[in-house]
Design a protein around this motif. Structure first.
Motif, short mmCIF file in Angstrom:
data_model
loop_
_atom_site.label_atom_id
_atom_site.label_comp_id
_atom_site.label_asym_id
_atom_site.label_seq_id
_atom_site.Cartn_x
_atom_site.Cartn_y
_atom_site.Cartn_z
N ALA A 1 28.71 81.63 23.58
CA ALA A 1 29.60 80.61 24.14
C ALA A 1 30.84 81.20 24.81
CB ALA A 1 30.02 79.63 23.05
N THR A 2 31.30 82.37 24.33
CA THR A 2 32.52 82.95 24.90
C THR A 2 32.30 83.47 26.32
OG1 THR A 2 32.05 85.12 23.96
CG2 THR A 2 33.40 83.61 22.64
N SER B 1 32.58 76.70 24.94
CA SER B 1 32.31 77.16 26.29
C SER B 1 33.08 76.36 27.34
CB SER B 1 30.80 77.07 26.57
OG SER B 1 30.49 77.55 27.85
N THR C 1 31.64 72.32 18.43
CA THR C 1 30.33 72.91 18.75
C THR C 1 30.50 74.07 19.72
OG1 THR C 1 29.99 71.44 20.66
CG2 THR C 1 29.24 70.65 18.48
N ALA C 2 29.42 74.84 19.90
CA ALA C 2 29.45 75.96 20.82
C ALA C 2 29.67 75.49 22.25
CB ALA C 2 28.15 76.76 20.72
N ASP D 1 25.83 82.21 18.18
CA ASP D 1 26.11 81.14 19.14
C ASP D 1 27.53 81.25 19.70
OD1 ASP D 1 23.59 80.16 18.71
OD2 ASP D 1 24.22 78.53 17.36
N PHE D 2 28.45 81.69 18.85
CA PHE D 2 29.83 81.86 19.33
C PHE D 2 29.91 82.98 20.36
CE2 PHE D 2 34.04 83.86 19.01
CZ PHE D 2 34.85 82.78 19.31
N TYR E 1 35.72 75.73 15.52
CA TYR E 1 34.28 76.00 15.62
C TYR E 1 33.76 76.64 14.33
CZ TYR E 1 29.96 78.44 16.70
OH TYR E 1 28.67 78.92 16.63
#
Length: 365
Positions: free
Chosen positions: A100-101, A50, A45-46, A96-97, A39
């Motif tokens: 996403a987590t 996810s 991508t994010a 964004d990361f 990523y």
């Protein structure tokens, strides 16, 4: 019998996990870290991040703690690859990361990985100001944007400002001359951050920041200008007295003189009557003095255009310049000799360069 910490089923008497479950978990963590790394390289991508997290949680016993640990490691790896000039996309990629987590900001930052990115970016933009790549307002606008996305503590923010001011001071003083442009950069940065160069924390008292500030004070005094120094201490200044500098974390020692009489005795005894003896004694002696320096207190030494003022919880002292008959400079302080029979004073915990230069100008202040 115990239960496996991954699948919850029973295990042997001396075990807490099934070997197969542990292998699946470790393999899933390795695969998840690879996705995180891809990523940050732009290869995933994010949404992929996810969905991968959810699949690993459902099938391979991956917990939120695992996600936070692996995510923090991936962020640290990404931070190490960042080089100036920093692209504008860094904050968006990081934000964004985080989303996403699906874990908390504090969990991802448990080892300071997000603080590391914020620190690196802020230091880079401040360095761009000192090297004339960015104007001050633009550099700080970017720093403010960083802190909105990656909030840091006020103490870390202040540490960043002090460290960058120190680096700039070192670079500016390499040739032994501080130009008008360099001085302006220092003045603008100090005004923007609210740093008081003339009242630095003890950690920076002998730093190049202090040298730059002290040189500016001496230069202003030569031009008949009194610098502004805000010292938050309960001291009362005399008429036309101005604070020029303040040293924190200073120890004051005062001379203590002890006197004793030394000598020898002699003489003889004779019997007056039964059970009674009379002694004729002789004593010859002379007084001897011993001098030592006693610690009187730890506090702040404030330098004005008229006095040295020591302030502490234990003891306060004011030494007027016109009462000083001599000063012995040391690498970490000064010893003051006052007129009359006054006891010697020693102030320890700072470089004596500034005070010695200031006293040479006292007659012209």
């Amino acid at each position: 019998m115990g239960t496996c910490k991954y699948c919850g089923k029973s295990v042997g008497l001396f075990s807490s996990v099934h070997k197969e479950c542990e292998e699946r978990h470790n393999r899933a963590c390795s695969e998840l870290f690879a996705v995180f790394s891809d990523y940050f390289k732009g290869a995933k991508t994010a949404s992929v991040v996810s969905s991968t997290i959810q699949s690993k949680k459902n099938e391979y016993f991956v917990s939120n703690d695992d996600v936070a640990r692996l995510g923090g490691d991936a962020i640290n790896t990404y931070c190490q690859t960042l080089r100036r000039p920093f692209p504008a996309s860094i904050l968006g990629i990081t934000s964004d990361f985080i989303s996403a987590t699906g874990v908390s900001y504090s969990a991802l930052n448990s080892k300071g990985s997000l603080d590391s990115i914020a620190t690196k970016l802020m230091k880079g933009f401040i360095a761009d100001f000192f090297t004339d790549v960015l104007p001050l307002d633009k550099a700080f606008s970017r720093c403010e944007r960083i802190m909105k996305t990656l909030p840091i503590s006020s103490s870390l923010e202040n540490d960043i400002y002090m460290e960058m001011l120190e680096k700039a001071s070192v670079n500016f003083m390499k040739d032994g001359v501080l130009t008008a442009s360099e001085q302006q950069h220092i003045d603008d940065f100090v005004a923007k951050t609210g740093i008081s160069i003339s009242n630095l924390p003890a950690k920076y008292q002998d730093s190049d920041i202090a040298k730059v500030g002290q040189a500016a004070v001496l230069r202003d005094l030569q031009n008949g200008i009194y610098p502004v120094c805000n010292v938050q201490l309960p001291i009362i200044l005399a008429k036309n007295e101005h604070v020029l500098w303040a040293y924190n974390g200073v120890s004051m020692y005062m001379e203590k003189i002890e006197r004793e009489t030394v000598g020898r005795s002699g003489g003889f005894s004779f019997r007056v009557c039964k059970g009674v003896t009379y002694r004729v004694g002789q004593f010859k002696g002379h007084p001897v003095e011993h001098s030592r320096m006693n610690l009187e207190g730890n506090g702040a030494l404030i330098v004005t255009n008229k006095n040295l003022i020591f302030y502490s919880q234990q003891k306060n002292n004011k030494v007027p310049f016109n009462k000083i008959v001599g000063i012995t400079p040391y690498s970490d302080g000064i010893e003051v000799h006052k007129d009359g029979n006054a006891k010697r004073l020693t102030f320890q915990g700072f470089d004596s360069w500034f005070i010695m230069n200031l006293l040479s100008m006292v007659g012209n202040i």
